[in-house]
Design a protein around this motif. Sequence first.
Motif, PDB file in Angstrom:
ATOM      1  N   UNK A   1      -5.558  -5.012  -3.755  1.00 53.87           N
ATOM      2  CA  UNK A   1      -5.033  -3.845  -3.451  1.00 53.87           C
ATOM      3  C   UNK A   1      -4.664  -3.032  -4.760  1.00 53.87           C
ATOM      4  N   UNK A   2      -4.005  -3.530  -5.756  1.00 55.50           N
ATOM      5  CA  UNK A   2      -3.839  -2.887  -7.130  1.00 55.50           C
ATOM      6  C   UNK A   2      -4.973  -2.452  -7.584  1.00 55.50           C
TER       7      UNK A   2
ATOM      8  N   UNK B   1       0.686  -1.210  -0.054  1.00 57.01           N
ATOM      9  CA  UNK B   1       0.039   0.015  -0.194  1.00 57.01           C
ATOM     10  C   UNK B   1       0.762   1.250   0.111  1.00 57.01           C
ATOM     11  N   UNK B   2       2.060   1.404   0.572  1.00 55.40           N
ATOM     12  CA  UNK B   2       2.758   2.439   0.728  1.00 55.40           C
ATOM     13  C   UNK B   2       3.747   2.722  -0.426  1.00 55.40           C
TER      14      UNK B   2
ATOM     15  N   UNK C   1      -5.269   0.133 -10.878  1.00 53.13           N
ATOM     16  CA  UNK C   1      -4.698  -0.823 -11.780  1.00 53.13           C
ATOM     17  C   UNK C   1      -5.924  -1.658 -12.720  1.00 53.13           C
ATOM     18  N   UNK C   2      -5.871  -1.421 -13.984  1.00 55.01           N
ATOM     19  CA  UNK C   2      -7.103  -2.015 -14.627  1.00 55.01           C
ATOM     20  C   UNK C   2      -6.823  -3.487 -15.129  1.00 55.01           C
ATOM     21  N   UNK C   3      -5.551  -3.937 -15.155  1.00 54.98           N
ATOM     22  CA  UNK C   3      -5.142  -5.028 -15.682  1.00 54.98           C
ATOM     23  C   UNK C   3      -3.873  -5.691 -14.650  1.00 54.98           C
TER      24      UNK C   3
ATOM     25  N   UNK D   1       1.729  -8.090 -13.077  1.00 57.73           N
ATOM     26  CA  UNK D   1       1.739  -9.627 -12.532  1.00 57.73           C
ATOM     27  C   UNK D   1       2.134  -9.752 -10.995  1.00 57.73           C
ATOM     28  N   UNK D   2       1.338 -10.303 -10.279  1.00 58.74           N
ATOM     29  CA  UNK D   2       1.727 -10.470  -8.877  1.00 58.74           C
ATOM     30  C   UNK D   2       1.869 -12.002  -8.596  1.00 58.74           C
TER      31      UNK D   2
END
Length: 117
Positions: free
Chosen positions: A97-98, A69-70, A103-105, A82-83
């Motif tokens: 969170x993203x 988040x930070x 973030x849209x993708x 990609x996570x």
Amino acid sequence: MEWIILLLGIVIFIYFRTKTVKGVKNISTADLKDMLNDKSKQLVDVRTPGEYKARHIPQFQNIPLDQLPSKVSKLDTNKEIVVICQSGMRSARAAGILSKAGFTSVYNVKGGMSRWS
């Protein structure tokens, strides 16, 4: 009656742990292999620094989930992201969170590093 409440609680828990967030796509490690050298994507490993140091995919940068988040402002909202984590649970939370951050993708690697070979 108590077992019905318990069963309902378990079903609700499973539902919320497995539902996908809008804009988040789950991918396999096989899908990930095709994305690794795509410079238009950001690759983020949300495991702890110790987990990352022990074993990681070189193209991924390490941003632990508790720091995401930070540090989200350091990522480009216009690029696909990609996570990955160890099992896919933390990366699913990171994807949420993203997504909420604009973030849209977002791609979440199902099974995470546990399935990576």
